[in-house]
Design a protein around this motif. Structure first.
Motif, PDB file in Angstrom:
ATOM      1  N   GLU A 137       0.820  -1.210   0.000  1.00 25.64           N
ATOM      2  CA  GLU A 137       0.000   0.000   0.000  1.00 25.64           C
ATOM      3  C   GLU A 137       0.858   1.267   0.000  1.00 25.64           C
ATOM      4  O   GLU A 137       0.448   2.294  -0.545  1.00 25.64           O
ATOM      5  CB  GLU A 137      -0.932   0.014   1.205  1.00 25.64           C
ATOM      6  N   ALA A 138       2.045   1.193   0.538  1.00 27.37           N
ATOM      7  CA  ALA A 138       2.937   2.363   0.602  1.00 27.37           C
ATOM      8  C   ALA A 138       3.651   2.645  -0.718  1.00 27.37           C
ATOM      9  O   ALA A 138       4.258   3.704  -0.886  1.00 27.37           O
ATOM     10  CB  ALA A 138       3.967   2.170   1.719  1.00 27.37           C
ATOM     11  N   ILE A 139       3.587   1.708  -1.669  1.00 28.48           N
ATOM     12  CA  ILE A 139       4.231   1.923  -2.977  1.00 28.48           C
ATOM     13  C   ILE A 139       3.595   3.135  -3.634  1.00 28.48           C
ATOM     14  O   ILE A 139       2.367   3.283  -3.653  1.00 28.48           O
ATOM     15  CB  ILE A 139       4.076   0.680  -3.882  1.00 28.48           C
ATOM     16  N   ASN A 140       4.437   4.009  -4.161  1.00 25.70           N
ATOM     17  CA  ASN A 140       3.899   5.112  -4.952  1.00 25.70           C
ATOM     18  C   ASN A 140       4.702   5.244  -6.231  1.00 25.70           C
ATOM     19  O   ASN A 140       5.881   4.926  -6.283  1.00 25.70           O
ATOM     20  CB  ASN A 140       3.831   6.420  -4.156  1.00 25.70           C
ATOM     21  N   VAL A 141       4.010   5.682  -7.257  1.00 25.04           N
ATOM     22  CA  VAL A 141       4.602   5.795  -8.584  1.00 25.04           C
ATOM     23  C   VAL A 141       4.961   7.248  -8.836  1.00 25.04           C
ATOM     24  O   VAL A 141       4.104   8.130  -8.737  1.00 25.04           O
ATOM     25  CB  VAL A 141       3.622   5.287  -9.662  1.00 25.04           C
ATOM     26  N   ARG A 142       6.205   7.474  -9.121  1.00 20.51           N
ATOM     27  CA  ARG A 142       6.736   8.816  -9.395  1.00 20.51           C
ATOM     28  C   ARG A 142       6.424   9.785  -8.263  1.00 20.51           C
ATOM     29  O   ARG A 142       6.220  10.969  -8.486  1.00 20.51           O
ATOM     30  CB  ARG A 142       6.224   9.335 -10.727  1.00 20.51           C
ATOM     31  N   GLY A 143       6.348   9.257  -7.036  1.00 21.76           N
ATOM     32  CA  GLY A 143       6.190  10.081  -5.860  1.00 21.76           C
ATOM     33  C   GLY A 143       4.802  10.627  -5.601  1.00 21.76           C
ATOM     34  O   GLY A 143       4.524  11.119  -4.522  1.00 21.76           O
ATOM     35  N   ASP A 144       3.902  10.530  -6.565  1.00 15.58           N
ATOM     36  CA  ASP A 144       2.594  11.158  -6.428  1.00 15.58           C
ATOM     37  C   ASP A 144       1.402  10.216  -6.551  1.00 15.58           C
ATOM     38  O   ASP A 144       0.286  10.597  -6.223  1.00 15.58           O
ATOM     39  CB  ASP A 144       2.415  12.249  -7.505  1.00 15.58           C
ATOM     40  N   HIS A 145       1.622   9.025  -7.062  1.00 13.65           N
ATOM     41  CA  HIS A 145       0.496   8.161  -7.426  1.00 13.65           C
ATOM     42  C   HIS A 145       0.539   6.850  -6.637  1.00 13.65           C
ATOM     43  O   HIS A 145       1.597   6.271  -6.449  1.00 13.65           O
ATOM     44  CB  HIS A 145       0.519   7.872  -8.926  1.00 13.65           C
ATOM     45  N   PRO A 146      -0.625   6.358  -6.219  1.00 13.68           N
ATOM     46  CA  PRO A 146      -0.676   5.144  -5.405  1.00 13.68           C
ATOM     47  C   PRO A 146      -0.388   3.874  -6.217  1.00 13.68           C
ATOM     48  O   PRO A 146      -0.335   3.901  -7.449  1.00 13.68           O
ATOM     49  CB  PRO A 146      -2.118   5.140  -4.883  1.00 13.68           C
ATOM     50  N   PHE A 147      -0.242   2.793  -5.499  1.00 15.60           N
ATOM     51  CA  PHE A 147       0.039   1.477  -6.084  1.00 15.60           C
ATOM     52  C   PHE A 147      -0.904   1.141  -7.241  1.00 15.60           C
ATOM     53  O   PHE A 147      -0.493   0.537  -8.225  1.00 15.60           O
ATOM     54  CB  PHE A 147      -0.051   0.404  -4.986  1.00 15.60           C
ATOM     55  N   TRP A 148      -2.162   1.536  -7.125  1.00 13.64           N
ATOM     56  CA  TRP A 148      -3.158   1.207  -8.161  1.00 13.64           C
ATOM     57  C   TRP A 148      -2.720   1.705  -9.529  1.00 13.64           C
ATOM     58  O   TRP A 148      -2.977   1.054 -10.545  1.00 13.64           O
ATOM     59  CB  TRP A 148      -4.520   1.799  -7.794  1.00 13.64           C
ATOM     60  N   ILE A 149      -2.059   2.845  -9.567  1.00 10.16           N
ATOM     61  CA  ILE A 149      -1.596   3.407 -10.836  1.00 10.16           C
ATOM     62  C   ILE A 149      -0.506   2.533 -11.448  1.00 10.16           C
ATOM     63  O   ILE A 149      -0.387   2.442 -12.665  1.00 10.16           O
ATOM     64  CB  ILE A 149      -1.102   4.866 -10.638  1.00 10.16           C
ATOM     65  N   LEU A 150       0.260   1.858 -10.607  1.00 13.04           N
ATOM     66  CA  LEU A 150       1.284   0.937 -11.106  1.00 13.04           C
ATOM     67  C   LEU A 150       0.634  -0.169 -11.935  1.00 13.04           C
ATOM     68  O   LEU A 150       1.174  -0.584 -12.957  1.00 13.04           O
ATOM     69  CB  LEU A 150       2.068   0.336  -9.934  1.00 13.04           C
ATOM     70  N   ILE A 151      -0.539  -0.626 -11.480  1.00 13.42           N
ATOM     71  CA  ILE A 151      -1.228  -1.716 -12.182  1.00 13.42           C
ATOM     72  C   ILE A 151      -1.784  -1.237 -13.515  1.00 13.42           C
ATOM     73  O   ILE A 151      -1.495  -1.815 -14.562  1.00 13.42           O
ATOM     74  CB  ILE A 151      -2.355  -2.306 -11.310  1.00 13.42           C
ATOM     75  N   ASN A 152      -2.635  -0.199 -13.500  1.00 14.52           N
ATOM     76  CA  ASN A 152      -3.263   0.220 -14.750  1.00 14.52           C
ATOM     77  C   ASN A 152      -2.350   1.077 -15.620  1.00 14.52           C
ATOM     78  O   ASN A 152      -2.632   1.274 -16.800  1.00 14.52           O
ATOM     79  CB  ASN A 152      -4.584   0.955 -14.511  1.00 14.52           C
ATOM     80  N   GLY A 153      -1.241   1.553 -15.058  1.00 15.21           N
ATOM     81  CA  GLY A 153      -0.292   2.353 -15.821  1.00 15.21           C
ATOM     82  C   GLY A 153       0.807   1.492 -16.426  1.00 15.21           C
ATOM     83  O   GLY A 153       0.566   0.751 -17.382  1.00 15.21           O
ATOM     84  N   PRO A 154       2.019   1.536 -15.874  1.00 20.15           N
ATOM     85  CA  PRO A 154       3.156   0.875 -16.530  1.00 20.15           C
ATOM     86  C   PRO A 154       3.055  -0.647 -16.627  1.00 20.15           C
ATOM     87  O   PRO A 154       3.502  -1.232 -17.617  1.00 20.15           O
ATOM     88  CB  PRO A 154       4.360   1.297 -15.694  1.00 20.15           C
ATOM     89  N   LEU A 155       2.449  -1.304 -15.642  1.00 21.54           N
ATOM     90  CA  LEU A 155       2.357  -2.765 -15.701  1.00 21.54           C
ATOM     91  C   LEU A 155       1.439  -3.211 -16.841  1.00 21.54           C
ATOM     92  O   LEU A 155       1.817  -4.037 -17.679  1.00 21.54           O
ATOM     93  CB  LEU A 155       1.879  -3.324 -14.355  1.00 21.54           C
ATOM     94  N   ALA A 156       0.221  -2.658 -16.884  1.00 21.80           N
ATOM     95  CA  ALA A 156      -0.712  -3.017 -17.955  1.00 21.80           C
ATOM     96  C   ALA A 156      -0.185  -2.565 -19.316  1.00 21.80           C
ATOM     97  O   ALA A 156      -0.354  -3.262 -20.320  1.00 21.80           O
ATOM     98  CB  ALA A 156      -2.088  -2.407 -17.676  1.00 21.80           C
ATOM     99  N   ASP A 157       0.477  -1.411 -19.350  1.00 19.47           N
ATOM    100  CA  ASP A 157       1.030  -0.906 -20.599  1.00 19.47           C
ATOM    101  C   ASP A 157       2.108  -1.852 -21.131  1.00 19.47           C
ATOM    102  O   ASP A 157       2.154  -2.149 -22.327  1.00 19.47           O
ATOM    103  CB  ASP A 157       1.600   0.493 -20.378  1.00 19.47           C
ATOM    104  N   ALA A 158       2.967  -2.352 -20.248  1.00 16.30           N
ATOM    105  CA  ALA A 158       4.022  -3.284 -20.679  1.00 16.30           C
ATOM    106  C   ALA A 158       3.416  -4.597 -21.182  1.00 16.30           C
ATOM    107  O   ALA A 158       3.913  -5.184 -22.155  1.00 16.30           O
ATOM    108  CB  ALA A 158       5.003  -3.535 -19.541  1.00 16.30           C
ATOM    109  N   LEU A 159       2.340  -5.068 -20.539  1.00 17.86           N
ATOM    110  CA  LEU A 159       1.645  -6.263 -21.035  1.00 17.86           C
ATOM    111  C   LEU A 159       1.076  -6.009 -22.433  1.00 17.86           C
ATOM    112  O   LEU A 159       1.187  -6.843 -23.334  1.00 17.86           O
ATOM    113  CB  LEU A 159       0.514  -6.671 -20.086  1.00 17.86           C
TER     114      LEU A 159
END
Length: 193
Positions: A137-159
């Motif tokens: 839960e403490a993971i943040n993306v680029r300092g401003d975005h929560p873990f959820w953004i990691l899923i729908n952002g770079p992770l889903a994009d790489a898939l």
């Protein structure tokens, strides 16, 4: 005197071979048919990263230099550009999960960027496996975005882009290797690094 020179030359070649062997790490995500014994936030997130690593590894395995410039239209990325983009996405994923900046390696060709991406994803996978709910839960993306953004952002994009590579290479006349079973996470073919 010649025998000393010959011995020194042999030692030098053995040393260089040893250094090269240490620099070449086996690529991860060859087989993902086993999975964690417990269902936690960290293990689920790790499995998502592992699935990306598996799909990307085989979508890009066996690409040739002549495939790297293939694109379907002038506006589309080439296969090589798509691999470089995935490299950028894996850096974002890595930095968010490991909470440490990764310095992009300059001058990598697409297959070197692929290898580096797979190793970055492996580091992320290993870290996520050991994380508890609060750490995830403490993971943040680029300092401003929560873990959820990691899923729908770079992770889903790489898939998404891994699938594009599979499609592009088929259109270029070099389809994915036979024997990849994405349902079970197994590969029954010749493994290439």
């Amino acid at each position: 005197m010649k025998s000393y020179s010959f011995i020194i030359l042999i030692i030098f070649f053995c040393f260089m071979n040893s250094v090269h062997a240490q620099d070449t790490k086996a690529l991860p995500f060859e087989d993902i048919s086993t999975y964690p014994g417990s269902l936690t936030t960290g293990t689920v997130a790790a499995r998502m990263v592992e699935s990306l690593g598996f799909r990307y590894r085989y979508a890009s395995q066996g690409l040739k230099d002549e495939n790297m410039d293939f694109r379907t239209s002038e506006e589309a990325r080439t296969i090589g550009e798509t691999i470089q983009h995935i490299y950028g996405l894996t850096m974002v994923i890595h930095d968010a999960v490991l909470n440490e900046p990764y310095d992009q390696k300059e001058g990598l060709n697409p297959m070197q960027a692929r290898e580096e991406s797979l190793h970055l994803l492996k580091a992320v996978y290993d870290r996520l496996l050991s994380m508890n709910d609060a750490e995830v839960e403490a993971i943040n993306v680029r300092g401003d975005h929560p873990f959820w953004i990691l899923i729908n952002g770079p992770l889903a994009d790489a898939l998404w882009h891994s699938g594009q590579i599979a499609t592009l290479r088929r259109a270029a006349g070099n389809p994915m290797p036979k024997g990849v079973n994405v349902f079970l996470g197994k590969y029954n073919g010749k493994v290439e690094e």
